[in-house]
Enzyme design. Sequence first.
Site, mmCIF file in Angstrom:
data_model
loop_
_atom_site.group_PDB
_atom_site.id
_atom_site.type_symbol
_atom_site.label_atom_id
_atom_site.label_comp_id
_atom_site.label_asym_id
_atom_site.label_seq_id
_atom_site.Cartn_x
_atom_site.Cartn_y
_atom_site.Cartn_z
ATOM 1 N N SER A 262 0.841 -1.191 0.000
ATOM 2 C CA SER A 262 0.000 0.000 0.000
ATOM 3 C C SER A 262 0.886 1.254 0.000
ATOM 4 O O SER A 262 1.702 1.429 -0.897
ATOM 5 C CB SER A 262 -0.963 -0.041 1.189
ATOM 6 O OG SER A 262 -1.965 0.930 1.079
ATOM 7 N N GLU B 21 -8.744 -5.824 -4.603
ATOM 8 C CA GLU B 21 -8.266 -4.802 -3.674
ATOM 9 C C GLU B 21 -9.415 -4.070 -2.973
ATOM 10 O O GLU B 21 -9.384 -3.816 -1.773
ATOM 11 C CB GLU B 21 -7.412 -3.767 -4.426
ATOM 12 C CG GLU B 21 -6.163 -4.311 -5.099
ATOM 13 C CD GLU B 21 -4.946 -4.339 -4.199
ATOM 14 O OE1 GLU B 21 -5.065 -4.023 -3.005
ATOM 15 O OE2 GLU B 21 -3.870 -4.699 -4.694
ATOM 16 N N HIS C 182 -7.215 -5.877 -0.542
ATOM 17 C CA HIS C 182 -6.091 -5.043 -0.143
ATOM 18 C C HIS C 182 -5.728 -5.385 1.300
ATOM 19 O O HIS C 182 -6.601 -5.551 2.150
ATOM 20 C CB HIS C 182 -6.524 -3.571 -0.239
ATOM 21 C CG HIS C 182 -5.420 -2.579 -0.083
ATOM 22 N ND1 HIS C 182 -4.479 -2.358 -1.067
ATOM 23 C CD2 HIS C 182 -5.108 -1.735 0.925
ATOM 24 C CE1 HIS C 182 -3.646 -1.413 -0.669
ATOM 25 N NE2 HIS C 182 -3.990 -1.030 0.540
#
Length: 562
Positions: free
Chosen positions: A209, A340, A450
């Site tokens: 990230s 994600e 994610h």
Amino acid sequence: MNGASIFLCVLVISFSQFLITSFRRTPIVRAPIGPIRGTVLHTVWNAIEYSSFKGIPYAKPPLGDLRFKPPVPTDRWKKVLNAFKEGSVCPQSDFATSELTGCEDCLYLNVYTREVTILKPVMVWIHGGGYFSGYSNSSLYGPDFFLEADVVFVSFNYRLGVLGFLALDHPNATGNAGLKDQQLALQWVQNNIAAFGGNPKQVTIFGESAGSTSIGFHMLSERSRGLFLRSISMSGTPLCPWAFHTPEEMIRNAHKLAHVLGFIPKDKDDLLNYLRQTPALHLANAAKDVDLNFLPFRPTIENPHTDLSNSTFLTECPITKYHNGDFYHHDTMLGYTRDELVMFLGPSIRVANMIDWAKRYLQNIDKHNLGIISKPTNLMAEFVTNLVKSSLKSLMKVGMDIFFSSPIDLTQRLLAKHNTGHPNYYYRLSYETKYAMHRLQNNPLNGTAHFDDVGYIFNAKSLHAPIDPKDKFNLFRKKMVTLWTNFAKYGDPTPKNFNQSTFDVTWIDSGNEGFQLDINTMSTMKKRLVDQKTADYEKLLYRILPMTTSCVKKPMNFLDIF
């Protein structure tokens, strides 16, 4: 930070170190920075013994006049440092709990190693958290699996939010302090890691990230060159729309922050003095009301003419540097998870803010359109229509294109064009399990979300995963960690002498065709895993980024990469 807050942080750290004194201690490591002693621990799977050195200071506390400024290296010490416990997390509003926590005295790193006599590959982890949250603690990023793969593992904290990314085009607030913290930590590794059995010439940086976009920024910054050999970017690059702000946006958000706090500054000096004197946690709390709480403080371009400290990290926007091949050419791995957006569509996440921001972002793209792609408003219309219909599947698809798959795929294309002589390994992670990080937020959605990948490569205690190394979940984790550590060791995740019984396919260089490893229980090599709609948005993104990021005044001579 006031005196009571500092005293509380010191008290908590001191008490924690008192509790850990019963652990077996390591021999003293004579590092160039000073003597250090850690604790002896054992990995969760096979009880392999390793040495843990937590809470090593790599910079002076960024307090008082040092707030917002580049980090200052810590002085060498002579007395033995007992590195038994992690340092404080940096001031933040915790992403998972929204709890305000942390102390400004937070620039510490951790080193984990099995031996200190033989130089081994080093893997340095940069945590995510949207630049406003996160930490390096082993409770989340337990290094056990990497220690079993016999690499030296390093993690660290860096400044977050306005404390880490305030940029006022001012000598005392030039921007990117958090990235400069990371840079100093990498320099510390170069200077000291050999004492812990790590090879400073074989350092791989990796992150997820915002940690992943940070990897990309180090690739683009000339000041980071030579600090690492290889890199792994997980779910983010500097071309993602959430990774970067223009200098104008950064100054505007600083004024918005002051307004939320009830202060109207006369000029930049007045604004800076006010923000410097405001308690750190007050700043973190007020930032939640700035720019829809969508990462209001991020990396940006700096003005070297106002940088009296000669610490400028980035002077040109990411798309221009990637387009020109102006980045550190080295072995890379990058990719994303298949779903994600699942992480952000659960009940505990403020999805409305993300949707509002996405609408505004697409409107901004539409505003800048100069006839460079046919009917770009169709994308905007489709997005709004999907919101009205409340089609979760369609929303996830368009959001995935905007925030992740398109910018990451565009990055791969530009690397394939310019990063000649070096492999670029490209992946999509599709493995699903009940031991998924996104489910910890009471998120009922299925998918590979994610942040789920963090639980696949680290011993995250909150997952409460089985510890039997023969459990099918752990067999997959071992495969994934082996790919990551093979890349760090050999520059190839599946080298020729690799045991094919451990993994089921040879991972090849992505090249211009974008060969991509779909990582799952049974993994497969495929050509670029984007559909036509994603590719269309990617073309638009490539052409619009120079204008939306205020980097050039006229269109670039675009490369034939599609």
